[in-house]
Scaffold this active site. Structure first.
Site, PDB file in Angstrom:
ATOM      1  CE  LYS A  62      -3.818   2.123   2.621  1.00  0.00           C
ATOM      2  NZ  LYS A  62      -4.720   1.962   3.789  1.00  0.00           N
ATOM      3  CB  SER A 131      -7.703   3.934   2.830  1.00  0.00           C
ATOM      4  OG  SER A 131      -7.001   3.207   3.836  1.00  0.00           O
ATOM      5  CB  SER A 155      -8.550   0.984   5.565  1.00  0.00           C
ATOM      6  OG  SER A 155      -9.176   2.233   5.676  1.00  0.00           O
TER       7      SER A 155
END
Length: 413
Positions: A62, A131, A155
């Site tokens: 990420k 996210s 997330s």
């Protein structure tokens, strides 16, 4: 989807070299990435280790997690092109295990709620969640066998549920958050996405250097499940309710005991203070960006930080006390409630249509605040879009959460 365990078995058997496994991943990325948009960048010439328990395993990172060989841009033009000098410890650990951090996956800006352009692999007109949008979508699309994400509200669990993969948010601080862009130091947790529970368990056991996390499924009659519907917030969709019922019935058929479990009112209070803790800490974690680049912040984050300026220290301290009392009481919920794990919703429903929203985290925030391990398991579909159910265990009991999730996964299959 690409299975970490299947790839590792083939490599160990000599049917596939680590380099060939990475090439296979690259082929999958070339085939699916144009329609999904899960990546910020893919390393064109990564070093491929020939040994190690994760040799040949490509991992998505990420893009709020530092990598020395690729920029870390936080999903924001404010940090465009920023190159850390060092890997985050969790990335360094992956390399030490032989894995290849192959790509940076999309993140909502600073891991808040303003969406990315990533699309749900099951339907490009729907969100993959956030996210950790790119990490969930990349695993779901069969482009990677493993990806890292983070969770501050929901997330990891929510996008995993929306995309139909397994996601684990481990116990708080089981995996280091050093080298990860902070949003809330009391909440941020590094998590994993994988094709199946066994894949996630193996990866977490290796990353955390705790072999005991990689447990077999809990045997019949050895697990007590408390069914929590979290009545202190708005109800989920009918399809999500059906998925939870379906998972509970499958667990019972597999020999588990399942009963309804109502949480005491204190947990509704804790649920309500999550935004106070998150907002108070976010305004400090992003103080430089807010002071120098406020107009470059996306609208939802800018509005949230504007509002957070008014959170008083006394309110934050009170919220922390409420959370602390709830964490202590959760031990009694497991003990007095006679349950080994909790089974609840992973999300309010299937992925919403459109890319303007990443979905609602109301069935995730409390458990992030409690710091406990959470695993989401695919549990059916709603009009072709995946639905998940969430397994939760006591703090530090990540192995039991994974074993129970695996039992449910196998029972549903």
């Amino acid at each position: 989807m690409l299975s970490l365990l299947d790839l590792s078995r083939r490599i160990d058997a000599g049917d596939l070299t680590p380099a060939a496994a990475i090439d296979r991943t690259r082929e999958a990325i070339a085939a699916r990435e144009p329609e999904v948009g899960a990546f910020v960048r893919v390393d064109p010439a990564p070093a491929v280790a020939t040994a190690g328990p994760l040799a040949g395993i490509a991992v998505g990172i990420k893009d709020i997690i530092d990598t020395a060989d690729m920029p870390t841009e936080m999903g924001s033009p404010i940090h465009a092109g920023w190159r850390p000098r060092a890997d985050a410890p969790v990335v360094a650990r992956l390399r030490a295990l032989g894995a290849v951090p192959l790509a940076k996956t999309t993140t909502t800006p600073f891991a808040f709620m303003d969406p990315t352009a990533t699309r749900n692999p099951h339907h490009p007109g729907h969100t993959p969640g956030g996210s950790s949008a790119g990490s969930a979508a990349a695993v779901a699309a069969g482009m990677l066998p493993l990806a890292l994400g983070t969770q501050t509200g929901g997330s990891v669990i929510r996008p995993a549920s929306f995309c139909g993969v397994v996601g684990i948010k481990p116990s708080f601080r089981l995996l280091p958050t050093v080298g990860v862009k902070c949003f809330s130091w009391a909440l941020d947790t590094v998590g994993l996405f994988a094709a199946g529970v066994a894949d996630a368990a193996r990866a977490l056991a290796l990353l955390a250097d705790r072999p005991g996390l990689d447990l077999p499924p809990t045997g019949p009659g050895t697990i007590r499940i408390g069914l929590v519907r979290q009545d202190f917030c708005a109800a989920p969709s009918a399809a999500a309710q059906q998925a939870l019922t379906r998972a509970a019935m499958a667990a019972e058929r597999a020999g588990a005991s399942v009963h309804d479990l109502a949480l005491p009112g204190l947990f509704g209070d804790a649920f309500a203070v999550h935004p106070t803790i998150q907002g108070f800490e976010a305004r400090q974690a992003l103080a430089w960006e807010y002071a120098h680049h406020r107009e470059a912040l996306p609208p939802a984050l800018r509005a949230a930080l504007d509002e957070a300026q008014g959170i008083e220290t006394q309110a934050y301290d009170g919220a922390r006390r409420t959370a602390h009392h709830a964490r202590r009481s959760l031990k009694d919920v497991f003990g007095d409630g006679g349950v080994d794990v909790i089974l609840t919703y992973s999300s309010a429903g299937a992925a919403p249509a459109g890319l303007a929203s990443t979905g609602d985290s109301r069935f995730n925030r409390l458990w992030t605040l409690m710091g406990v391990p959470c695993v989401t398991v695919p549990a059916g579909t709603d009009d072709g879009l995946p639905l998940g159910v969430q397994v939760i265990a006591r703090f530090g009991d990540d192995g039991r959460a994974l074993a129970a999730a695996r039992l449910i996964e196998q029972a549903l299959a």
